[in-house]
Design a protein around this motif. Sequence first.
Motif, PDB file in Angstrom:
ATOM      1  N   ASN A   1      -0.610  -7.206   6.405  1.00 28.99           N
ATOM      2  CA  ASN A   1       0.821  -7.418   6.672  1.00 28.99           C
ATOM      3  C   ASN A   1       1.412  -8.442   5.724  1.00 28.99           C
ATOM      4  OD1 ASN A   1       1.951  -5.770   8.784  1.00 28.99           O
ATOM      5  ND2 ASN A   1       0.458  -6.715  10.135  1.00 28.99           N
ATOM      6  N   ASN A   2       0.709  -9.552   5.536  1.00 24.66           N
ATOM      7  CA  ASN A   2       1.197 -10.592   4.620  1.00 24.66           C
ATOM      8  C   ASN A   2       1.313 -10.062   3.197  1.00 24.66           C
ATOM      9  OD1 ASN A   2       1.384 -12.521   6.650  1.00 24.66           O
ATOM     10  ND2 ASN A   2      -0.690 -13.267   6.308  1.00 24.66           N
ATOM     11  N   LEU A   3       0.304  -9.322   2.762  1.00 23.93           N
ATOM     12  CA  LEU A   3       0.327  -8.782   1.406  1.00 23.93           C
ATOM     13  C   LEU A   3       1.447  -7.759   1.225  1.00 23.93           C
ATOM     14  CD1 LEU A   3      -3.508  -8.362   0.739  1.00 23.93           C
ATOM     15  CD2 LEU A   3      -1.953  -9.999  -0.364  1.00 23.93           C
ATOM     16  N   LEU A   4       1.637  -6.885   2.197  1.00 27.73           N
ATOM     17  CA  LEU A   4       2.697  -5.871   2.084  1.00 27.73           C
ATOM     18  C   LEU A   4       4.082  -6.524   2.100  1.00 27.73           C
ATOM     19  CD1 LEU A   4       1.233  -3.030   4.316  1.00 27.73           C
ATOM     20  CD2 LEU A   4       1.589  -2.963   1.834  1.00 27.73           C
ATOM     21  N   GLU A   5       4.261  -7.534   2.927  1.00 30.13           N
ATOM     22  CA  GLU A   5       5.545  -8.241   2.949  1.00 30.13           C
ATOM     23  C   GLU A   5       5.798  -8.924   1.612  1.00 30.13           C
ATOM     24  OE1 GLU A   5       5.119 -10.645   6.465  1.00 30.13           O
ATOM     25  OE2 GLU A   5       5.480  -8.912   7.768  1.00 30.13           O
ATOM     26  N   LYS A   6       4.762  -9.498   1.057  1.00 27.82           N
ATOM     27  CA  LYS A   6       4.874 -10.137  -0.255  1.00 27.82           C
ATOM     28  C   LYS A   6       5.110  -9.090  -1.346  1.00 27.82           C
ATOM     29  CE  LYS A   6       2.300 -13.424  -3.125  1.00 27.82           C
ATOM     30  NZ  LYS A   6       1.064 -14.218  -3.214  1.00 27.82           N
ATOM     31  N   TYR A   7       4.403  -7.975  -1.253  1.00 26.58           N
ATOM     32  CA  TYR A   7       4.483  -6.928  -2.273  1.00 26.58           C
ATOM     33  C   TYR A   7       5.865  -6.291  -2.352  1.00 26.58           C
ATOM     34  CZ  TYR A   7       3.019  -2.929  -5.078  1.00 26.58           C
ATOM     35  OH  TYR A   7       2.901  -2.015  -6.066  1.00 26.58           O
TER      36      TYR A   7
ATOM     37  N   VAL B   1      -1.879   0.862  -6.503  1.00 23.23           N
ATOM     38  CA  VAL B   1      -1.287   0.311  -5.289  1.00 23.23           C
ATOM     39  C   VAL B   1      -0.127   1.193  -4.820  1.00 23.23           C
ATOM     40  CG1 VAL B   1       0.047  -1.622  -4.343  1.00 23.23           C
ATOM     41  CG2 VAL B   1      -2.000  -2.076  -5.697  1.00 23.23           C
ATOM     42  N   ILE B   2       0.751   1.540  -5.742  1.00 29.09           N
ATOM     43  CA  ILE B   2       1.897   2.396  -5.387  1.00 29.09           C
ATOM     44  C   ILE B   2       1.405   3.735  -4.839  1.00 29.09           C
ATOM     45  CG2 ILE B   2       3.848   3.725  -6.343  1.00 29.09           C
ATOM     46  CD1 ILE B   2       4.597   0.850  -6.144  1.00 29.09           C
ATOM     47  N   LEU B   3       0.463   4.360  -5.517  1.00 30.62           N
ATOM     48  CA  LEU B   3      -0.073   5.647  -5.061  1.00 30.62           C
ATOM     49  C   LEU B   3      -0.736   5.516  -3.696  1.00 30.62           C
ATOM     50  CD1 LEU B   3      -1.528   7.030  -8.415  1.00 30.62           C
ATOM     51  CD2 LEU B   3       0.522   7.823  -7.202  1.00 30.62           C
ATOM     52  N   ASN B   4      -1.497   4.446  -3.497  1.00 30.58           N
ATOM     53  CA  ASN B   4      -2.139   4.226  -2.195  1.00 30.58           C
ATOM     54  C   ASN B   4      -1.123   4.059  -1.078  1.00 30.58           C
ATOM     55  OD1 ASN B   4      -5.050   4.226  -1.918  1.00 30.58           O
ATOM     56  ND2 ASN B   4      -5.052   2.703  -3.553  1.00 30.58           N
ATOM     57  N   ILE B   5      -0.065   3.298  -1.341  1.00 29.03           N
ATOM     58  CA  ILE B   5       0.969   3.088  -0.325  1.00 29.03           C
ATOM     59  C   ILE B   5       1.675   4.409  -0.017  1.00 29.03           C
ATOM     60  CG2 ILE B   5       3.214   2.001   0.134  1.00 29.03           C
ATOM     61  CD1 ILE B   5       2.104  -0.485  -1.365  1.00 29.03           C
ATOM     62  N   MET B   6       2.027   5.148  -1.051  1.00 20.92           N
ATOM     63  CA  MET B   6       2.714   6.428  -0.846  1.00 20.92           C
ATOM     64  C   MET B   6       1.822   7.416  -0.101  1.00 20.92           C
ATOM     65  SD  MET B   6       4.659   6.674  -4.514  1.00 20.92           S
ATOM     66  CE  MET B   6       5.287   8.314  -4.292  1.00 20.92           C
ATOM     67  N   TYR B   7       0.555   7.474  -0.471  1.00 16.67           N
ATOM     68  CA  TYR B   7      -0.369   8.396   0.188  1.00 16.67           C
ATOM     69  C   TYR B   7      -0.585   7.983   1.645  1.00 16.67           C
ATOM     70  CZ  TYR B   7      -4.307  11.470   0.987  1.00 16.67           C
ATOM     71  OH  TYR B   7      -5.133  12.449   1.490  1.00 16.67           O
ATOM     72  N   ALA B   8      -0.762   6.678   1.879  1.00 13.97           N
ATOM     73  CA  ALA B   8      -0.941   6.183   3.247  1.00 13.97           C
ATOM     74  C   ALA B   8       0.293   6.498   4.090  1.00 13.97           C
ATOM     75  CB  ALA B   8      -1.218   4.678   3.234  1.00 13.97           C
ATOM     76  N   GLN B   9       1.465   6.323   3.501  1.00 10.81           N
ATOM     77  CA  GLN B   9       2.704   6.630   4.221  1.00 10.81           C
ATOM     78  C   GLN B   9       2.741   8.098   4.635  1.00 10.81           C
ATOM     79  OE1 GLN B   9       6.251   6.284   1.860  1.00 10.81           O
ATOM     80  NE2 GLN B   9       7.600   6.494   3.606  1.00 10.81           N
ATOM     81  N   ASN B  10       2.331   8.987   3.747  1.00  7.91           N
ATOM     82  CA  ASN B  10       2.318  10.416   4.069  1.00  7.91           C
ATOM     83  C   ASN B  10       1.331  10.733   5.186  1.00  7.91           C
ATOM     84  OD1 ASN B  10       4.327  11.166   2.255  1.00  7.91           O
ATOM     85  ND2 ASN B  10       2.875  11.459   0.595  1.00  7.91           N
ATOM     86  N   VAL B  11       0.142  10.130   5.138  1.00 10.80           N
ATOM     87  CA  VAL B  11      -0.856  10.358   6.184  1.00 10.80           C
ATOM     88  C   VAL B  11      -0.326   9.861   7.529  1.00 10.80           C
ATOM     89  CG1 VAL B  11      -3.164   9.707   6.999  1.00 10.80           C
ATOM     90  CG2 VAL B  11      -2.824  10.308   4.593  1.00 10.80           C
ATOM     91  N   ILE B  12       0.237   8.663   7.536  1.00 11.21           N
ATOM     92  CA  ILE B  12       0.781   8.083   8.765  1.00 11.21           C
ATOM     93  C   ILE B  12       1.917   8.950   9.301  1.00 11.21           C
ATOM     94  CG2 ILE B  12       2.069   6.108   9.695  1.00 11.21           C
ATOM     95  CD1 ILE B  12       0.411   4.396   7.620  1.00 11.21           C
TER      96      ILE B  12
ATOM     97  N   ILE C   1      -8.228   6.467  -4.267  1.00 12.61           N
ATOM     98  CA  ILE C   1      -7.017   7.239  -4.563  1.00 12.61           C
ATOM     99  C   ILE C   1      -7.237   8.184  -5.736  1.00 12.61           C
ATOM    100  CG2 ILE C   1      -5.894   5.517  -6.067  1.00 12.61           C
ATOM    101  CD1 ILE C   1      -4.160   7.731  -3.421  1.00 12.61           C
ATOM    102  N   GLU C   2      -8.073   7.801  -6.691  1.00  9.33           N
ATOM    103  CA  GLU C   2      -8.362   8.689  -7.827  1.00  9.33           C
ATOM    104  C   GLU C   2      -9.018   9.988  -7.342  1.00  9.33           C
ATOM    105  OE1 GLU C   2      -8.702   4.456  -9.492  1.00  9.33           O
ATOM    106  OE2 GLU C   2      -9.328   5.485  -7.662  1.00  9.33           O
ATOM    107  N   GLU C   3      -9.859   9.875  -6.323  1.00  6.99           N
ATOM    108  CA  GLU C   3     -10.502  11.065  -5.757  1.00  6.99           C
ATOM    109  C   GLU C   3      -9.487  11.923  -5.009  1.00  6.99           C
ATOM    110  OE1 GLU C   3     -13.965   9.930  -3.431  1.00  6.99           O
ATOM    111  OE2 GLU C   3     -14.313   8.252  -4.806  1.00  6.99           O
ATOM    112  N   VAL C   4      -8.599  11.268  -4.284  1.00  5.16           N
ATOM    113  CA  VAL C   4      -7.591  11.984  -3.512  1.00  5.16           C
ATOM    114  C   VAL C   4      -6.715  12.827  -4.430  1.00  5.16           C
ATOM    115  CG1 VAL C   4      -5.528  11.720  -2.072  1.00  5.16           C
ATOM    116  CG2 VAL C   4      -7.547  10.303  -1.635  1.00  5.16           C
ATOM    117  N   ILE C   5      -6.268  12.216  -5.534  1.00  8.20           N
ATOM    118  CA  ILE C   5      -5.360  12.940  -6.435  1.00  8.20           C
ATOM    119  C   ILE C   5      -6.116  13.657  -7.552  1.00  8.20           C
ATOM    120  CG2 ILE C   5      -3.432  11.411  -5.914  1.00  8.20           C
ATOM    121  CD1 ILE C   5      -3.901  10.094  -8.674  1.00  8.20           C
ATOM    122  N   LYS C   6      -7.450  13.572  -7.468  1.00  5.37           N
ATOM    123  CA  LYS C   6      -8.324  14.250  -8.435  1.00  5.37           C
ATOM    124  C   LYS C   6      -8.008  13.871  -9.881  1.00  5.37           C
ATOM    125  CE  LYS C   6      -9.123  18.129  -5.300  1.00  5.37           C
ATOM    126  NZ  LYS C   6      -9.327  17.268  -4.219  1.00  5.37           N
ATOM    127  N   SER C   7      -7.868  12.563 -10.084  1.00  2.62           N
ATOM    128  CA  SER C   7      -7.582  12.047 -11.418  1.00  2.62           C
ATOM    129  C   SER C   7      -8.879  11.613 -12.086  1.00  2.62           C
ATOM    130  CB  SER C   7      -6.633  10.845 -11.325  1.00  2.62           C
ATOM    131  OG  SER C   7      -6.469  10.262 -12.590  1.00  2.62           O
TER     132      SER C   7
END
Length: 152
Positions: free
Chosen positions: A142-148, A19-30, A3-9
Amino acid sequence: MKIEEVIKSNVALKDAKKVILNIMYAQNVINDKFNEILKPYDLSGEQYNVLRILRGQKGNPANMCIIQERMLAKNSNTTRLIDKLLLKDLVTREVCPDNRRKIEVLITQKGLDILTELDPKVDNHEQLFANNLTEDELQNLNNLLEKYRTIN
């Protein structure tokens, strides 16, 4: 790609932020890929979600409350979505004969036909992302996302 490479940080990010950035980025790609599937049908993701909810009613009408509580995006304007689907002849809307304050919505045959056409395309879309993971990894994710997403 990290994710650091994606957002060029070039700043070290805490795991909680990553984790938040990865979820948000994955959501946008999907969503971007999913919207490509829906575009030829002139449907939004929310409209598609309403049609799926109505198909799940198996011929029984749904009122606005049922639709709203089953929506993935809880802040969707259900009335506006139904109005747009009405204009496309994908749903019908009638006043309940037993309770004049209640609106009943049904999916039309045209709506069902579009979903039938979209089903294999949506399945392929889901499988496209799942191909990168094993069955165990998918279950674990799935288990981790439900827990998260459960906030204490």
